[in-house]
Design a protein around this motif. Sequence first.
Motif, PDB file in Angstrom:
ATOM      1  N   THR A  61       0.816  -1.213   0.000  1.00 47.27           N
ATOM      2  CA  THR A  61       0.000   0.000   0.000  1.00 47.27           C
ATOM      3  C   THR A  61       0.851   1.266   0.000  1.00 47.27           C
ATOM      4  OG1 THR A  61      -0.171  -0.119   2.418  1.00 47.27           O
ATOM      5  CG2 THR A  61      -1.963  -1.081   1.148  1.00 47.27           C
ATOM      6  N   THR A  62       1.988   1.229   0.662  1.00 43.31           N
ATOM      7  CA  THR A  62       2.912   2.368   0.628  1.00 43.31           C
ATOM      8  C   THR A  62       4.017   2.048  -0.362  1.00 43.31           C
ATOM      9  OG1 THR A  62       2.457   2.959   2.925  1.00 43.31           O
ATOM     10  CG2 THR A  62       4.488   3.816   1.946  1.00 43.31           C
ATOM     11  N   HIS A  63       4.163   2.911  -1.367  1.00 42.30           N
ATOM     12  CA  HIS A  63       5.135   2.688  -2.439  1.00 42.30           C
ATOM     13  C   HIS A  63       6.196   3.777  -2.379  1.00 42.30           C
ATOM     14  CE1 HIS A  63       1.975   0.037  -3.807  1.00 42.30           C
ATOM     15  NE2 HIS A  63       1.151   1.074  -3.886  1.00 42.30           N
ATOM     16  N   THR A  64       7.447   3.376  -2.458  1.00 38.53           N
ATOM     17  CA  THR A  64       8.553   4.327  -2.396  1.00 38.53           C
ATOM     18  C   THR A  64       9.406   4.196  -3.647  1.00 38.53           C
ATOM     19  OG1 THR A  64       8.618   4.230   0.021  1.00 38.53           O
ATOM     20  CG2 THR A  64      10.583   5.069  -1.101  1.00 38.53           C
ATOM     21  N   TYR A  65       9.647   5.324  -4.300  1.00 34.91           N
ATOM     22  CA  TYR A  65      10.527   5.391  -5.464  1.00 34.91           C
ATOM     23  C   TYR A  65      11.746   6.213  -5.065  1.00 34.91           C
ATOM     24  CZ  TYR A  65       6.550   3.832  -8.310  1.00 34.91           C
ATOM     25  OH  TYR A  65       5.500   3.125  -8.850  1.00 34.91           O
ATOM     26  N   THR A  66      12.928   5.604  -5.187  1.00 28.28           N
ATOM     27  CA  THR A  66      14.173   6.288  -4.858  1.00 28.28           C
ATOM     28  C   THR A  66      14.936   6.584  -6.144  1.00 28.28           C
ATOM     29  OG1 THR A  66      14.301   5.145  -2.730  1.00 28.28           O
ATOM     30  CG2 THR A  66      16.323   6.173  -3.550  1.00 28.28           C
ATOM     31  N   PHE A  67      15.200   7.845  -6.393  1.00 24.42           N
ATOM     32  CA  PHE A  67      15.897   8.304  -7.592  1.00 24.42           C
ATOM     33  C   PHE A  67      17.339   8.627  -7.214  1.00 24.42           C
ATOM     34  CE2 PHE A  67      11.451   9.118  -7.992  1.00 24.42           C
ATOM     35  CZ  PHE A  67      11.131   8.919  -9.322  1.00 24.42           C
ATOM     36  N   SER A  68      18.304   8.050  -7.924  1.00 21.85           N
ATOM     37  CA  SER A  68      19.717   8.269  -7.611  1.00 21.85           C
ATOM     38  C   SER A  68      20.525   8.388  -8.904  1.00 21.85           C
ATOM     39  CB  SER A  68      20.253   7.122  -6.746  1.00 21.85           C
ATOM     40  OG  SER A  68      20.144   5.883  -7.433  1.00 21.85           O
ATOM     41  N   LYS A  69      21.815   8.708  -8.746  1.00 17.81           N
ATOM     42  CA  LYS A  69      22.719   8.901  -9.892  1.00 17.81           C
ATOM     43  C   LYS A  69      22.082   9.836 -10.916  1.00 17.81           C
ATOM     44  CE  LYS A  69      25.044   4.428  -9.437  1.00 17.81           C
ATOM     45  NZ  LYS A  69      25.414   3.154 -10.113  1.00 17.81           N
ATOM     46  N   ILE A  70      21.570  10.946 -10.437  1.00 16.85           N
ATOM     47  CA  ILE A  70      20.823  11.878 -11.275  1.00 16.85           C
ATOM     48  C   ILE A  70      21.778  12.722 -12.105  1.00 16.85           C
ATOM     49  CG2 ILE A  70      19.248  13.855 -11.222  1.00 16.85           C
ATOM     50  CD1 ILE A  70      18.147  12.591  -8.580  1.00 16.85           C
ATOM     51  N   ALA A  71      21.528  12.790 -13.407  1.00 17.59           N
ATOM     52  CA  ALA A  71      22.396  13.550 -14.312  1.00 17.59           C
ATOM     53  C   ALA A  71      21.582  14.449 -15.239  1.00 17.59           C
ATOM     54  CB  ALA A  71      23.257  12.599 -15.132  1.00 17.59           C
ATOM     55  N   SER A  72      20.373  14.791 -14.841  1.00 14.52           N
ATOM     56  CA  SER A  72      19.546  15.696 -15.632  1.00 14.52           C
ATOM     57  C   SER A  72      18.351  16.095 -14.786  1.00 14.52           C
ATOM     58  CB  SER A  72      19.060  15.002 -16.918  1.00 14.52           C
ATOM     59  OG  SER A  72      18.119  13.992 -16.613  1.00 14.52           O
ATOM     60  N   ASP A  73      17.573  17.043 -15.282  1.00 10.88           N
ATOM     61  CA  ASP A  73      16.303  17.331 -14.635  1.00 10.88           C
ATOM     62  C   ASP A  73      15.427  16.082 -14.703  1.00 10.88           C
ATOM     63  OD1 ASP A  73      17.180  19.905 -14.248  1.00 10.88           O
ATOM     64  OD2 ASP A  73      16.037  20.752 -15.913  1.00 10.88           O
ATOM     65  N   ILE A  74      14.604  15.871 -13.691  1.00  9.38           N
ATOM     66  CA  ILE A  74      13.754  14.685 -13.617  1.00  9.38           C
ATOM     67  C   ILE A  74      12.288  15.124 -13.593  1.00  9.38           C
ATOM     68  CG2 ILE A  74      13.197  12.582 -12.357  1.00  9.38           C
ATOM     69  CD1 ILE A  74      16.046  12.654 -13.463  1.00  9.38           C
ATOM     70  N   LYS A  75      11.495  14.542 -14.467  1.00 14.22           N
ATOM     71  CA  LYS A  75      10.052  14.802 -14.495  1.00 14.22           C
ATOM     72  C   LYS A  75       9.334  13.524 -14.101  1.00 14.22           C
ATOM     73  CE  LYS A  75       6.227  16.326 -17.436  1.00 14.22           C
ATOM     74  NZ  LYS A  75       5.837  16.772 -18.802  1.00 14.22           N
ATOM     75  N   VAL A  76       8.572  13.595 -13.002  1.00 20.21           N
ATOM     76  CA  VAL A  76       7.849  12.435 -12.485  1.00 20.21           C
ATOM     77  C   VAL A  76       6.358  12.651 -12.710  1.00 20.21           C
ATOM     78  CG1 VAL A  76       7.421  10.976 -10.469  1.00 20.21           C
ATOM     79  CG2 VAL A  76       9.626  12.122 -10.724  1.00 20.21           C
TER      80      VAL A  76
END
Length: 586
Positions: A344-359
């Motif tokens: 029921t609880t969902h977690t998205y972890t974004f890493s190694k970011i090398a640009s703008d991110i659109k979610v």
Amino acid sequence: MNKITSNIRNYSFGLILLSCMGGMSCTREADIDMADTDGVVFSANIGQASRRGDNSWTGGELIGMQVGESIKTYRISDAATGAMVTDDEPYTWTSGEYQLHAWSPYTDKSISLTDQSDAEKMFACDLLECNTTVNAQSVQLTFKHKMTRVWYELQQFPGYTDEEANNAVISYYGYPSIKYAKGIIEKEGEPNTEISTRKIDDRHGEAILVPGEMWDKPFIKVVIGGDTYVYTPKHTVATDEERWTGVLKEGYNQRYYLKVSKKGIEVSMASSSVGWDNETVDGVTDGKYKAEIPSNLNNPQITGVENGIITDADKSFSISYTEDGNGGLLYEGNCDVQRTTDGTTHTYTFSKIASDIKVSYTPDYLKVGKYYYSNGTFGDEAVKEGYETVGLVYKLGASTNNYDTDKIDNYSGSGLKSITGYIVTLTSSTDKFSWAQGDNLETEFASFDNSDDEEKSEGNMYKGYTYTKAIETALTNAPGSSPFWTAFKNLIDTLPTPEGTSGWYIPSVAQLQDIANSEIATTINFTDSYYSSNIYHVNVTEGMDNPHGANANDHSYVLRYNVGDNSISADYPSDPFGKLIVILTF
């Protein structure tokens, strides 16, 4: 600091005044004590950057200085202060103002750009210019960069080893040489010459290129593991167009992030015009990326983002929210993503970011036919760069049948907290095999739970996980005696098991029937005979039917489901009829 004197006074020339980078002025007064003279004391720095090479000026650099038609040669006499001297008659000032144009290097020879394999060779390609107003006896010239500094990071390389990545050779394409008369770049040749780069470390390097457009032209070349990839920016590619990857901007430090795989090369870019003095390789010069996060999430918890800017020093952020339906998050940008869930609880972890991110959020994130990847995310691609494809969603929601409703109690010990649906692996065992060898399993299965014999024989129980665990327990004392079980262990050893799932198990007959009746049956070529996890133990002494003829021995059979005629049969241990496919619950 050396002082320069002359008799030139009250000049007012109409040279074009070019703007400096980032709206900065090209001039500022130097903090110098003035003597009793009308001479101008010149000193120089380079934009907001203190470096030309590994320190400031190295000393001796020639600078062309032009007032009207008069051109004089100055040179840097003190690398630390940027003090300048000349062997010509110096420029002076007593009142009024006049325009001064300066550039470096001051040379009439061609400047080669092809070999930039070390810092000295690379910075020899750096072209500087300043247009300023002389209205005092002390003038500090602030030069701006005329060329484009390009930097790369080989960020992802699925399918290649770390050693192959460390030894990769990365170069740019551009003009082979230029002339720089009076601060004007004159291009020589065509922008199709390979430019070697200064390698900073195993994954990073840089070069200096002529500003201009590289649309539809080869631009970045990567040689890795014996393979060669060339990136050509195109107007027709949305990400190229949005980031202007094909435009080399004057005075900018542009950073290119490379992802190379057997499918090709992908490139994202970030840039900054705030000088060239950021020598670190762990981020872009402006240091910040944006994260666009949807506003329609339920109970969102967001870390690492403030006012739309990714603030985490490690360039990562996470989004948690609650979701009882089949929705989920999609993203655009260059990064790694890991999805975890307790149902029921969902977690998205974004890493190694090398640009703008659109979610973005989509209610149709989960559906039959979606691929499931080793990072816990779902998608429409059979191959997801950087991750392994785990399997296909073949059913959503807990199953209800004549004998049982699938529930969490069936998955005791798995850690699964809810049932969203079921996933089947993309591949089955390659060969048919017997489920056991001879009669040596009879003793072990004599204690097998037979309370569901009738239901198991009819194949209506949705208890593949429970049955698989029971088989494992029964075989504890007879390892290696069942090709059926050996094939299962070999199959799951090659498959990643994402968090928040039951883990892989052998489907029951009811679950095999669901796969056969699902939309994805043709996708996985589900057309053969498959072993289930239903074990049919026959106690002959109690008079139960023995499908292979009555005799004095008990027998344990595995139920086999034939997709073609939707039939169920009990296989004798030596019958080499079945294949094996595995599923998991998420």
